[in-house]
Design an enzyme around this catalytic site. Sequence first.
Site, short mmCIF file in Angstrom:
data_model
loop_
_atom_site.label_atom_id
_atom_site.label_comp_id
_atom_site.label_asym_id
_atom_site.label_seq_id
_atom_site.Cartn_x
_atom_site.Cartn_y
_atom_site.Cartn_z
N GLY A 152 16.78 9.49 6.37
CA GLY A 152 15.49 9.92 6.30
C GLY A 152 14.97 10.48 4.93
N SER A 153 14.11 11.43 4.84
CA SER A 153 13.61 11.73 3.51
C SER A 153 14.58 12.81 2.73
CB SER A 153 12.25 12.34 3.87
OG SER A 153 11.27 11.61 4.11
N VAL A 154 15.65 13.30 3.49
CA VAL A 154 16.96 13.97 2.65
C VAL A 154 17.07 13.06 1.61
CG1 VAL A 154 19.03 15.19 3.06
CG2 VAL A 154 17.17 15.52 4.75
#
Length: 435
Positions: A152-154
Amino acid sequence: IPGIGFDMFYQRTYPEGELAAQVLGFTQERIGVYGIEKQYDAILQGASGFASNVLYLPEVIADPSQYVEATPGADVYLTLDRAIQKIAEDELAAAAETYGAPSGQVVVMNPRTGEILAMANYPTFDPNSFPAVASEPQRYNNNVVFSRYEPGSVFKVVTMASALDMRAVSSVSTVNDPGVLWVGNKQIRNSDLKAHGIVDMTTVLALSLNVGTAQIATTMGADNFFWYIDAFGFREPTGIDLPNEVSGNYPQPGDAAWFPEEHKFISFGQGIEVTPIEMISAVSTIANRGTRMKPYVVQKIVYHQPEMVTETQPQALNQPVSAETAAVLTQMLVNALNAAESAARIDGYKVAGKTGTAQVSEGNVGYENTGKTIHSFAGYFPADDPQVAILVILDNPAYAQFGAQTAAPTFSRIGAQVARILDIPPQSPTLAQTQ
């Protein structure tokens, strides 16, 4: 006492019980299985000796030619810090129970050296009585190295680092976020389902804008983007000294599963699978001025016959991005966390990091229809002189929607305690609130 005798047997004991169980592994019928027990079984075992006697009546005389002395096994010392490992496990378990997550992982790493200070999995088990969970053999697995997940956004940390390094964008560049981006017949939307107009790169990170990140990947181009992903080490195992490590999985231009716009989705961590150890290693690379270090858990091995000590030396693997790029991105991450008033911040320290909330895809159902998510936060501190990098992952929490509500505060609680244990001086008593 007539009828009572003794029978000798060997038993491996683990005085700390569940602590670091998946890292240590256990022995079964005196053979190491899982973890360090498996990885270093040959040197932990040593070698049995034997002696045979020749019978010369009326007495027994030892025959020196039939005597082999036993060789004791070596002693293996780990990089794990007992106190930090306990904190990681306790906070992970508390978070999993609080937010209704069936599983999760925490890794604490020294970004300068690659030393693993803690590696926690939930749920865990007691290696002294491992058969008690034999019906759930997945508990034995060290999912930090053994399993893949969509970050995801990591993963936007990797995307932004790559774009900055190839000068596709700068820290003051802007993009126009219309709220939706069509890629063929698919849509890319922001998690808040809003359009944000003209935004700079720090705002893209602070608001975790998928549409903005996909535009950055478009500017880079697929070939360049995937070159950087490979350079960060996501296509191959890190080489950590633990068994059963797997590597990330993602299509590349020319693969059968590839379609030309794939990199736009991968830019915000969708459509790519990585391992937790790969993810913390990539974030630690930014913390370590762009140099990627090989992670390791064995500090030294002491051999007894002959007497010898081998110590693990930190090993630099490569330099995916420049020190200048790493420094610029670090400040952007600090500013983004402060702008978002992130729960990941630690009072007294500058924290750099990124939250992730990844939708889980299952078969042909797609991402949006499973209702499952993976929450995470990866970060490091003090940002001006990083000494600790921490990754928190919570699988499918039932009682919260975003990683900012779950993984971020868990990171903060772990980080604050680690700072005290490692005696990292605070930069200011109220730094997190006043920046």
